[in-house]
Design a protein around this motif. Sequence first.
Motif, PDB file in Angstrom:
ATOM      1  N   VAL A 185      -6.232  -2.588   5.969  1.00 41.47           N
ATOM      2  CA  VAL A 185      -5.100  -1.654   5.885  1.00 41.47           C
ATOM      3  C   VAL A 185      -5.079  -0.946   4.536  1.00 41.47           C
ATOM      4  CG1 VAL A 185      -3.700  -2.919   7.552  1.00 41.47           C
ATOM      5  CG2 VAL A 185      -3.560  -3.531   5.135  1.00 41.47           C
ATOM      6  N   GLY A 186      -6.207  -1.020   3.805  1.00 42.82           N
ATOM      7  CA  GLY A 186      -6.329  -0.266   2.566  1.00 42.82           C
ATOM      8  C   GLY A 186      -5.945  -1.006   1.311  1.00 42.82           C
ATOM      9  N   ALA A 187      -5.830  -2.343   1.376  1.00 43.91           N
ATOM     10  CA  ALA A 187      -5.387  -3.115   0.213  1.00 43.91           C
ATOM     11  C   ALA A 187      -6.541  -3.645  -0.611  1.00 43.91           C
ATOM     12  CB  ALA A 187      -4.490  -4.273   0.671  1.00 43.91           C
ATOM     13  N   GLY A 188      -7.687  -2.999  -0.589  1.00 41.31           N
ATOM     14  CA  GLY A 188      -8.805  -3.367  -1.442  1.00 41.31           C
ATOM     15  C   GLY A 188      -9.623  -4.515  -0.892  1.00 41.31           C
ATOM     16  N   VAL A 244       0.842  -1.194   0.000  1.00 41.02           N
ATOM     17  CA  VAL A 244       0.000   0.000   0.000  1.00 41.02           C
ATOM     18  C   VAL A 244       0.880   1.248   0.000  1.00 41.02           C
ATOM     19  CG1 VAL A 244      -1.565   1.369   1.453  1.00 41.02           C
ATOM     20  CG2 VAL A 244      -2.070  -1.023   1.004  1.00 41.02           C
ATOM     21  N   ALA A 245       1.990   1.180   0.749  1.00 41.03           N
ATOM     22  CA  ALA A 245       2.925   2.307   0.753  1.00 41.03           C
ATOM     23  C   ALA A 245       3.589   2.485  -0.610  1.00 41.03           C
ATOM     24  CB  ALA A 245       3.988   2.091   1.829  1.00 41.03           C
ATOM     25  N   ILE A 246       3.765   1.393  -1.363  1.00 41.50           N
ATOM     26  CA  ILE A 246       4.440   1.467  -2.669  1.00 41.50           C
ATOM     27  C   ILE A 246       3.462   1.844  -3.776  1.00 41.50           C
ATOM     28  CG2 ILE A 246       5.687   0.135  -4.420  1.00 41.50           C
ATOM     29  CD1 ILE A 246       6.858  -1.541  -2.158  1.00 41.50           C
ATOM     30  N   PHE A 247       2.336   1.122  -3.867  1.00 44.44           N
ATOM     31  CA  PHE A 247       1.385   1.307  -4.972  1.00 44.44           C
ATOM     32  C   PHE A 247       0.203   2.189  -4.612  1.00 44.44           C
ATOM     33  CE2 PHE A 247       3.204  -3.003  -5.785  1.00 44.44           C
ATOM     34  CZ  PHE A 247       3.896  -2.687  -6.946  1.00 44.44           C
ATOM     35  N   GLY A 248       0.027   2.474  -3.339  1.00 44.01           N
ATOM     36  CA  GLY A 248      -1.141   3.215  -2.913  1.00 44.01           C
ATOM     37  C   GLY A 248      -2.285   2.269  -2.588  1.00 44.01           C
ATOM     38  N   PRO A 249      -3.336   2.782  -1.916  1.00 43.05           N
ATOM     39  CA  PRO A 249      -4.468   1.918  -1.548  1.00 43.05           C
ATOM     40  C   PRO A 249      -5.157   1.368  -2.796  1.00 43.05           C
ATOM     41  CG  PRO A 249      -4.527   4.017  -0.371  1.00 43.05           C
ATOM     42  CD  PRO A 249      -3.500   4.165  -1.451  1.00 43.05           C
ATOM     43  N   GLY A 293      -3.222  -5.137  -2.830  1.00 42.47           N
ATOM     44  CA  GLY A 293      -3.698  -6.384  -2.240  1.00 42.47           C
ATOM     45  C   GLY A 293      -3.299  -7.597  -3.051  1.00 42.47           C
ATOM     46  N   THR A 294      -3.385  -7.498  -4.377  1.00 46.18           N
ATOM     47  CA  THR A 294      -3.014  -8.620  -5.247  1.00 46.18           C
ATOM     48  C   THR A 294      -1.543  -8.967  -5.104  1.00 46.18           C
ATOM     49  OG1 THR A 294      -4.734  -7.991  -6.837  1.00 46.18           O
ATOM     50  CG2 THR A 294      -2.970  -9.423  -7.622  1.00 46.18           C
ATOM     51  N   VAL A 295      -0.690  -7.956  -5.128  1.00 45.81           N
ATOM     52  CA  VAL A 295       0.749  -8.201  -5.007  1.00 45.81           C
ATOM     53  C   VAL A 295       1.085  -8.741  -3.618  1.00 45.81           C
ATOM     54  CG1 VAL A 295       3.039  -7.145  -5.148  1.00 45.81           C
ATOM     55  CG2 VAL A 295       1.235  -6.409  -6.712  1.00 45.81           C
ATOM     56  N   ALA A 296       0.412  -8.224  -2.583  1.00 48.95           N
ATOM     57  CA  ALA A 296       0.651  -8.713  -1.222  1.00 48.95           C
ATOM     58  C   ALA A 296       0.275 -10.186  -1.096  1.00 48.95           C
ATOM     59  CB  ALA A 296      -0.146  -7.877  -0.220  1.00 48.95           C
ATOM     60  N   ILE A 297      -0.882 -10.560  -1.644  1.00 50.94           N
ATOM     61  CA  ILE A 297      -1.300 -11.960  -1.620  1.00 50.94           C
ATOM     62  C   ILE A 297      -0.308 -12.821  -2.403  1.00 50.94           C
ATOM     63  CG2 ILE A 297      -3.050 -13.561  -2.486  1.00 50.94           C
ATOM     64  CD1 ILE A 297      -3.883 -12.212   0.076  1.00 50.94           C
ATOM     65  N   GLY A 298       0.154 -12.308  -3.543  1.00 49.45           N
ATOM     66  CA  GLY A 298       1.109 -13.066  -4.346  1.00 49.45           C
ATOM     67  C   GLY A 298       2.416 -13.322  -3.623  1.00 49.45           C
ATOM     68  N   PHE A 299       2.984 -12.280  -3.026  1.00 46.40           N
ATOM     69  CA  PHE A 299       4.261 -12.442  -2.330  1.00 46.40           C
ATOM     70  C   PHE A 299       4.106 -13.306  -1.084  1.00 46.40           C
ATOM     71  CE2 PHE A 299       5.869  -9.343  -5.171  1.00 46.40           C
ATOM     72  CZ  PHE A 299       7.245  -9.366  -5.065  1.00 46.40           C
TER      73      PHE A 299
END
Length: 264
Positions: A217-220, A132-137, A142-148
């Motif tokens: 936390v704003g990740a969609g 969220v800090a990198i790409f914004g809310p 959320g997709t990248v966070a779930i992927g990693f």
Amino acid sequence: MTKHYEWQRFTPAQRLARFAVYLGAVMALVASMRTVEIIPEFLYDAPTQIADLFTRMWPIDTAHYAVGVHDALIETLNIATLGTVLALLMAFPVGLMAASNITKIPALNWFAKLILVSSRSVNSLVWAILFVAIFGPGALAGTVAIGFRSIGFCGKLLAEALEECNPGPIEALKAAGAPWPTIILKGYWPQVAPAFWGITLFRWDINVRESSVIGLVGAGGIGVALDTAMNLFNWDQVSLILLCIFTIVIAAEIFVTKVRERII
């Protein structure tokens, strides 16, 4: 003179070690209780507060579903699905590198395992805050966070499945002079395909649950709607969102179970 022996389950050293473990556990519990600083008045008042909360959450505001829940729920499923696909794309090469029977270089094996451990050791909420800090809310974070977050799970299980492959077909393909891509597709893939699809379905099921939370936390996803409703004290909408989350999680569990029965 006849000697009488008394049977004892543990030796004196073992009893001392067990006592030390129990004593350490009790000390840790006491220290934790003192650190947490539990306020007795809040404990006594908890049943009243719970009853008051449930009173405000009923009746459920079902009219809010079309306005503020449906799109968020679909976005949650999209985040879980795309995050799982992204994780598989990243985990497959890492899994190949972590499998010792495929990658013969120990340094690469350890590097791949470091990636897998790093992914699993960071909670999905922490990944979400970072992206969220990198790409914004939004759903991208959320997709990248779930992927990693899923790389470690998928890569570890895939590497274990590769290491358990029968070496016979692999050696036959190598003896016939087959190129490396053919060995992967014709030798390893048929053996790991059931495990791969099982891993995919199981991880997608987990990601549906995690994508419901990272929105806090704003990740969609539906977590954003839940956070908004809680901040505005719209408890009848909160109950609707919680019911939707519970329903979609149960539906995903049933779907995954049925698909696994058919393809595995």
